[in-house]
Each structure stands twice: as structure tokens, then as C-alpha cells.
Design an enzyme around this catalytic site. Structure first.
Site, short mmCIF file in Angstrom:
data_model
loop_
_atom_site.label_atom_id
_atom_site.label_comp_id
_atom_site.label_asym_id
_atom_site.label_seq_id
_atom_site.Cartn_x
_atom_site.Cartn_y
_atom_site.Cartn_z
N ASP A 54 55.47 20.03 30.92
CA ASP A 54 54.09 20.36 31.26
C ASP A 54 53.12 19.70 30.28
OD1 ASP A 54 52.07 22.08 32.72
OD2 ASP A 54 51.84 22.89 30.70
N GLU A 109 58.57 18.38 36.08
CA GLU A 109 58.20 18.51 34.67
C GLU A 109 59.41 18.33 33.77
OE1 GLU A 109 54.45 21.66 35.00
OE2 GLU A 109 56.49 22.41 34.71
#
Length: 242
Positions: free
Chosen positions: A58, A130
Site C-alpha cells: 500500500d 499490493e
């Protein structure tokens, strides 16, 4: 991770590395990124799943996308850069990228999660996307991650810092109406096709409403096609309401 290795085809891994423009020194990092916690639990792999990598990925994606936008638009104000980043760094965007590069097919899921439709769920696909970028960062460092992100987003980078200001109203308006109509549920956008040569690509996007209705539209970028699909959905909703 031996059981995970047997589940993944060598050709698929090689194809993913080509797509990422990065070849892993430690493929175990990639295998972990592709392993959902439900699979790890069922196979007795304990913590050998991708949840920690999701956390790292992220941050990696936000930084890489921020840097690309910062370079592309040197005279653009912070507010516009933030808006552009938000259009790229979100669950739907990541899930769409995951589908484009085949992560939905490579993801290792437990039987229960598979049966509940986890392989199609945006949140699950966003997480694995991610995690894979985190694996690139872990194995090759920031430059490798930056190059991979630039490549994965190459067809949807905005061409103008003010792009989408008016168009964004269609998606925002549709989301607000859908949430009101369906108790907080949201419309889901999916890429259907990409046609044309690399210098003149045409994207087909579909927006699906919670009641199953779908609306498709084309555009010269994913974003423009999404906005056009949202506009079509809005016209139908507004006509029925009227």
C-alpha cells in the site's frame, strides 16, 4: 511454500515477471504475495501468507504513483495531484490492474474463500496486487518497484493535470445514487477489452450495479471509458426515476 509452488505454473510465473518487467531473485517472496491467508490456514502454512506484504505494498504504490505524477506535472498544485493520485490509488483501480495481469487466476485461495467468490472480489484482488508490488520492492528495491508501477499503469496515467474534474462528477454522482438505492453498496467497474495499436488504444469498461444491471462504454483511457459507462447508467436511472 512447497505446496504453493506446485499450485503455480512456471509459465504463469514467467509471464507475470515479464509483465512486471522484473525477474525475482527470490521467488519465494512472489509466492508469498500470491498466497491468501485462507490458503495458508488450510495448508498449515501458519503466517506464510501475504497480509504483511499488503501493508507494505500500500505504501509502495502510493509513493511510486505520487512520484510519477510529481514528475509528469511539475507545475501542478498539491490539491490536483492528490485528486489524480486518488483516482489511481484505490481498491477498484488496483483490482482492475490485478485482473489485467492475471493475478485473479494465480491467487492461491482456500476452498471456503473460493466458494464465497473471493477470486472475483475487488478487496481480495486489490490486496494481492499490493502484495505483489511489495514483493518486487523487497526483492529489487525502490527502483524496481517504481519501474513496475510505471509499466502497470502506463495506459491510465492522466495526460492533463485537470483531467477528470468534470468527468469525475459522473462516477461520484452514480456512486452516491447507488449507495442510496442499495443500502450502501457501490457500483463495480471492470475492464472488458482493449483494442487497437499501442499508440491508439480503445478501452471498453463495464459498470455493474448491485441489482445486476450492466452498462458498457468505450474511451481512449480506462478512466474515460469508466466515466462514459457511469454516464450511461445515470441516464437510465434518472429516466426511470422521472
Amino acid at each position: 511454500m512447497k505446496s504453493a509452488i506446485h499450485q503455480l505454473c512456471e509459465a504463469d510465473i514467467a509471464r507475470l515477471e515479464t509483465t512486471l518487467d522484473y525477474h525475482f531473485t527470490n521467488r519465494g517472496l512472489l509466492l508469498r504475495a500470491l498466497t491468501h491467508s485462507s490458503y495458508a490456514n488450510e495448508c498449515g502454512l501458519e503466517s506464510a501468507h501475504n497480509e504483511r506484504q499488503e501493508f507494505l505494498g500500500d505504501a509502495v504504490l502510493e509513493l511510486c504513483v505520487s512520484w510519477e505524477l510529481y514528475k509528469r506535472f511539475p507545475d501542478t498544485r498539491e490539491g490536483d495531484l492528490t485528486r489524480l493520485r486518488s483516482s489511481l490509488v484505490n481498491t477498484t483501480s488496483f483490482a482492475n490492474r490485478a485482473r489485467e495481469i492475471g493475478l485473479d487466476k494465480m491467487l492461491l485461495l482456500g476452498r471456503g474463500e473460493e466458494g464465497q467468490g473471493g477470486r472475483r472480489r475487488d478487496s481480495v484482488l486489490s490486496d494481492v496486487f499490493e502484495a505483489v508490488l511489495a514483493a518486487v520492492y523487497e526483492d529489487g528495491g525502490y527502483d524496481a518497484a517504481r519501474r513496475a508501477v510505471a509499466r502497470l499503469f502506463r495506459d491510465i496515467w492522466p495526460e492533463d493535470p485537470h483531467e477528470g474534474k468534470k468527468e469525475q462528477d459522473h462516477k461520484t454522482c452514480l456512486q452516491e445514487k447507488v449507495q442510496h438505492m442499495f443500502a450502501g453498496e457501490r457500483p463495480v467497474y471492470t475492464q472488458i477489452a482493449v483494442t487497437g495499436p499501442s499508440h491508439a488504444r480503445l478501452f471498453t469498461m463495464e459498470v455493474r450495479l448491485p441489482d445486476g444491471r450492466t452498462f458498457k462504454a468505450e474511451g481512449t483511457s480506462c478512466k474515460k471509458a469508466e466515466q462514459a459507462a457511469a454516464a450511461r447508467a445515470l441516464r437510465v436511472i434518472d429516466k426511470q426515476a422521472g
